[in-house]
Design a protein around this motif. Structure first.
Motif, short mmCIF file in Angstrom:
data_model
loop_
_atom_site.label_atom_id
_atom_site.label_comp_id
_atom_site.label_asym_id
_atom_site.label_seq_id
_atom_site.Cartn_x
_atom_site.Cartn_y
_atom_site.Cartn_z
N SER A 52 16.10 -15.73 1.57
CA SER A 52 17.54 -15.98 1.68
C SER A 52 17.93 -16.01 3.14
CB SER A 52 18.34 -14.90 0.94
OG SER A 52 19.73 -15.12 1.05
N SER A 53 18.72 -16.98 3.52
CA SER A 53 19.17 -17.14 4.91
C SER A 53 18.00 -17.16 5.89
CB SER A 53 20.16 -16.02 5.28
OG SER A 53 21.28 -16.03 4.42
N HIS A 91 19.66 -7.10 4.92
CA HIS A 91 18.65 -8.10 4.54
C HIS A 91 18.10 -8.79 5.78
CE1 HIS A 91 16.79 -11.63 2.73
NE2 HIS A 91 17.52 -12.39 3.53
N ASN A 142 29.55 -6.39 -2.12
CA ASN A 142 29.74 -7.55 -1.26
C ASN A 142 31.14 -8.12 -1.35
OD1 ASN A 142 29.61 -8.55 -3.84
ND2 ASN A 142 28.58 -10.44 -3.23
N ASP A 156 20.46 -2.78 0.17
CA ASP A 156 20.78 -3.31 1.49
C ASP A 156 22.17 -2.87 1.95
OD1 ASP A 156 21.85 -5.03 -0.61
OD2 ASP A 156 22.38 -6.46 0.98
N GLY A 191 13.33 -11.51 1.56
CA GLY A 191 14.03 -10.39 0.92
C GLY A 191 13.12 -9.71 -0.08
N ALA A 223 19.64 -8.09 -0.57
CA ALA A 223 20.60 -9.16 -0.25
C ALA A 223 21.79 -9.21 -1.20
CB ALA A 223 19.88 -10.51 -0.22
N TYR A 259 15.92 -2.71 6.44
CA TYR A 259 15.87 -2.90 4.99
C TYR A 259 14.45 -2.73 4.47
CZ TYR A 259 16.20 -4.47 0.28
OH TYR A 259 16.11 -4.50 -1.09
N LEU A 289 24.90 -10.48 0.52
CA LEU A 289 24.97 -11.93 0.78
C LEU A 289 25.33 -12.72 -0.47
CD1 LEU A 289 21.87 -12.41 3.13
CD2 LEU A 289 24.24 -11.83 3.71
#
Length: 436
Positions: free
Chosen positions: A96-97, A66, A2, A124, A101, A167, A71, A170
């Motif tokens: 998440s978001s 994600h 990430n 992911d 997940g 995730a 996924y 993220l």
């Protein structure tokens, strides 16, 4: 992965000191011995997993991110493989978001539950592409190593656990959730976590995390044995899924082949490839497909993962105790021929054999995948130790744990070995039983 900032890695490999931080040590069931040799991880198998992940992305909008259907399909794909291989799997959910997940945890039965060795990778991708190098490569190699454990019937002293995280792209969300929800007592049982995030970059480097000294040395020594120089991983150090484990005091380590940082002339001279170009020009892009993989790097790193798993899981911190009965006479193994035996005569032991009989096997052979190895009890009962597992790796030097509690201890116990294929040859070098 990430990040898109510089990252560093240093290389490495076999055992450091046989007793550091609970990661390595002498065998609890036999005299101190070399760690069991890891099997070769078939590159074709790892690449097939990547092809399957690519197909999943293609069928689900071009990514495996994600909160997207790709996924969940990826998690289901990995879980089905592990379930079929005999793992105990757990699907952990988090939010998440605004989307659900998933983390997938797979435990291999057996081993000391108070000494857990764990390996993992994030599954992911980003939304802009299928994420085959980032991080299908690490996920596929960890999956194939887990399947190799099952195929070989490996029975390490430590308990093996594997994880696939959601995730990560993220902000390490899935791995943070897993670690944060581990009770303190359970965290203390995890003696090491190995992380693999991007190990097949098309213009690869060979980087090793420089966190735990024992894990680092295990990887460095492995690559040194291949004549491959390594560097310390610095491009985004601590910004993958090992960070949550490290932050709570769990020893960590891992491998990396580079993201969008540029390969220098010195690195190109050392590793090949193209200087002045990114290690992965398709990092976080739609072109991160199955065409974005360097087979040699993927193969080497997959084998290094298996080496580390076998090496770091083989010992415990408990010293050997008990009575040892041993036969060190060499017994030739005919090429593609009849079975041969080495016999140990056990005397003076009261009652039945234990449920944790330690069977020490030392077989010198140039292709262990040819061999069927059994323990034969005095009454003729047969306990399978290895059935043509391990592929093209040399030798079987391993301590197996057998539940022989239904057998009378005293009598002639035999190690029976048969070569089931032609060309490669070898011999039984040693066979011993350790009664606690």
């Amino acid at each position: 992965m990430n990040i898109s900032v510089p990252r560093r890695v240093t290389a490495v490999a076999a055992l450091a000191a046989l007793a550091l931080a609970g990661l390595t040590g002498t065998s609890a069931t036999a005299s101190p011995a070399a760690a069991a040799a890891a099997p070769d991880i078939p590159l074709a198998n790892v690449k097939q997993h990547l092809t399957d992940l690519q197909s999943i992305a293609t069928a689900n909008g071009g990514n495996r991110a994600h909160g997207r259907t790709g996924y969940k399909a990826s998690i289901d794909f990995v879980k089905a493989k592990l379930d079929a291989a005999g793992y105990t799997t757990t699907l952990q959910t988090f939010t998440s978001s605004g989307a659900t997940g998933y983390n997938l945890i797979a435990d291999w039965p057996g081993g000391d539950p108070n000494q857990v060795l764990m390996a993992g990778s994030h599954l992911d991708s980003v939304t802009s592409g299928p994420g085959i190098n980032d991080n299908g490569s690490g996920s596929a190699a960890v999956l194939e190593t887990a399947l190799a454990v099952a195929r070989s019937g490996y029975q390490p002293s430590k308990h093996l656990r594997f994880g696939w995280w959601g995730a990560e792209e993220l902000g390490l969300i899935g791995s943070k959730y897993y670690v944060n929800n581990l009770p303190t007592a359970e965290r203390a049982k995890v003696k090491g976590y190995l992380n693999f995030d991007m190990i097949g970059s098309p213009n690869p480097g060979y980087f090793v995390y420089d966190d735990d000294p024992t894990i680092e040395k295990t990887f460095k020594d492995y690559f040194a044995g291949l004549g491959i120089a390594t560097e310390i991983e610095t491009e985004g150090d601590g910004r993958s899924d090992h960070a949550p484990f490290k932050n709570v005091g769990i020893p960590v380590g891992g491998l990396f082949t580079g993201a969008d940082y540029v390969k220098t002339a010195a690195q190109a001279q050392k590793w090949g490839g193209t200087s002045g170009q990114s290690f992965d020009r398709c990092y976080h892009s739609s072109c991160d497909t199955t065409a974005n993989i360097n087979d040699t790097a993927l193969d080497r790193n997959s084998d290094a993962i298996a080496h580390a798993i076998w090496t770091l899981s083989s010992g415990t911190t408990t010293p050997p105790t008990g009575t040892v009965f041993e036969n060190t006479a060499d017994v030739s193994i005919p090429d593609n021929g009849a079975a041969v035996t080495s016999t140990v005569n056990v005397t003076g032991v009261t009652g039945n054999a234990p449920s944790n009989l330690a069977v020490g096997v030392d077989i010198v052979h140039t292709y262990r995948g040819d061999l069927v190895v059994d323990l034969v009890a005095p009454d003729g009962s047969v306990y399978s130790l290895s059935n043509r597992s391990g592929g093209s790796a040399d030798n079987i030097v391993q301590t197996f744990t057998v539940n022989a509690s239904s057998e009378v201890a005293n009598g002639a116990w035999k190690l029976r070995v048969q070569d089931k294929a032609s060309i490669d040859t070898g011999y039984i070098s040693g066979f011993k039983l350790t009664f606690p």
